[in-house]
Motif scaffolding. Structure first.
Motif, PDB file in Angstrom:
ATOM      1  N   GLY A   1      -1.515   1.940  -4.529  1.00  4.49           N
ATOM      2  CA  GLY A   1      -1.250   1.281  -3.258  1.00  4.49           C
ATOM      3  C   GLY A   1      -2.474   1.195  -2.381  1.00  4.49           C
ATOM      4  N   THR A   2      -3.597   0.818  -2.972  1.00  2.00           N
ATOM      5  CA  THR A   2      -4.857   0.732  -2.232  1.00  2.00           C
ATOM      6  C   THR A   2      -5.478  -0.654  -2.400  1.00  2.00           C
TER       7      THR A   2
ATOM      8  N   SER B   1      -2.790   2.622   2.937  1.00  6.61           N
ATOM      9  CA  SER B   1      -1.923   1.851   3.833  1.00  6.61           C
ATOM     10  C   SER B   1      -2.113   2.188   5.309  1.00  6.61           C
ATOM     11  N   VAL B   2      -2.785   3.282   5.634  1.00  2.00           N
ATOM     12  CA  VAL B   2      -3.033   3.614   7.039  1.00  2.00           C
ATOM     13  C   VAL B   2      -4.473   3.293   7.448  1.00  2.00           C
ATOM     14  N   GLY B   3      -5.207   2.605   6.557  1.00  2.00           N
ATOM     15  CA  GLY B   3      -6.566   2.171   6.862  1.00  2.00           C
ATOM     16  C   GLY B   3      -7.645   3.191   6.551  1.00  2.00           C
ATOM     17  N   LYS B   4      -7.251   4.346   6.021  1.00  7.23           N
ATOM     18  CA  LYS B   4      -8.204   5.406   5.709  1.00  7.23           C
ATOM     19  C   LYS B   4      -8.943   5.099   4.404  1.00  7.23           C
ATOM     20  N   VAL B   5     -10.251   5.360   4.389  1.00  5.54           N
ATOM     21  CA  VAL B   5     -11.025   5.212   3.157  1.00  5.54           C
ATOM     22  C   VAL B   5     -10.691   6.389   2.253  1.00  5.54           C
ATOM     23  N   THR B   6     -10.217   6.086   1.055  1.00  2.01           N
ATOM     24  CA  THR B   6      -9.846   7.139   0.109  1.00  2.01           C
ATOM     25  C   THR B   6     -10.900   7.337  -0.971  1.00  2.01           C
ATOM     26  N   LYS B   7     -11.806   6.355  -1.106  1.00  9.62           N
ATOM     27  CA  LYS B   7     -12.827   6.471  -2.157  1.00  9.62           C
ATOM     28  C   LYS B   7     -14.038   5.622  -1.805  1.00  9.62           C
ATOM     29  N   ILE B   8     -15.221   6.214  -1.975  1.00  9.91           N
ATOM     30  CA  ILE B   8     -16.484   5.487  -1.916  1.00  9.91           C
ATOM     31  C   ILE B   8     -17.158   5.807  -3.244  1.00  9.91           C
TER      32      ILE B   8
ATOM     33  N   GLY C   1       0.800  -1.218   0.000  1.00  7.51           N
ATOM     34  CA  GLY C   1       0.000   0.000   0.000  1.00  7.51           C
ATOM     35  C   GLY C   1       0.831   1.266   0.000  1.00  7.51           C
ATOM     36  N   ARG C   2       0.136   2.383  -0.234  1.00  8.17           N
ATOM     37  CA  ARG C   2       0.745   3.713  -0.182  1.00  8.17           C
ATOM     38  C   ARG C   2      -0.161   4.604   0.665  1.00  8.17           C
ATOM     39  N   GLU C   3       0.437   5.482   1.462  1.00  7.32           N
ATOM     40  CA  GLU C   3      -0.350   6.391   2.288  1.00  7.32           C
ATOM     41  C   GLU C   3      -1.119   7.365   1.400  1.00  7.32           C
ATOM     42  N   ASN C   4      -2.393   7.557   1.716  1.00  9.58           N
ATOM     43  CA  ASN C   4      -3.317   8.432   0.973  1.00  9.58           C
ATOM     44  C   ASN C   4      -3.485   8.020  -0.493  1.00  9.58           C
TER      45      ASN C   4
END
Length: 124
Positions: free
Chosen positions: A87-88, A100-107, A50-53
């Motif tokens: 990286g998602t 990579s930090v568990g944050k939802v980046t897209k719905i 993964g990649r952050e953000n």
């Protein structure tokens, strides 16, 4: 059982697994770009690169998240797709995408801002 006894026992006794770092997979196992389902330490996890953000400029890192999507509980280690460019990992049920930090980046079905509580636990 005796709830009061059990509560005091939890405070007095160590956890069932020693506190420390545990290797649950190697980076080499993730290089094909698949999600890896892991059952360890009495929990379920999913690992991927993964990649952050979801930022392409960030380096790919071995990522371990809690295995269940916070939306409706789908297991992210089964049927999810991993996007190595960003990286998602994307949940197979409703398309929520995690970095990579568990944050939802897209719905995919919303155009409003994603709330900060839309996330899963990342193990670092």
């Amino acid at each position: 059982g005796r709830p009061q006894f059990n509560a005091s026992r939890l405070k007095a006794f160590p956890p069932p697994f020693p506190n420390g770092w545990y290797m649950v997979c190697s980076r080499k196992e993730l290089e094909k770009g698949d999600a890896l389902s892991i059952s360890a330490l009495g929990r379920e996890f999913v690992a991927f690169l993964g990649r952050e953000n979801g930022d392409e400029k960030q380096p790919l890192v071995a990522t371990v998240l809690d295995a269940h999507c916070p939306h409706l509980g789908a297991h992210l280690g089964v049927g999810s797709s991993v996007d190595l460019k960003h990286g998602t990992i994307t949940c197979p049920f409703h398309g929520w995408t995690f970095d990579s930090v568990g944050k939802v980046t897209k719905i995919p079905y919303t155009c409003s801002k994603i709330p900060a509580v839309a996330r899963t636990h990342a193990w670092r």
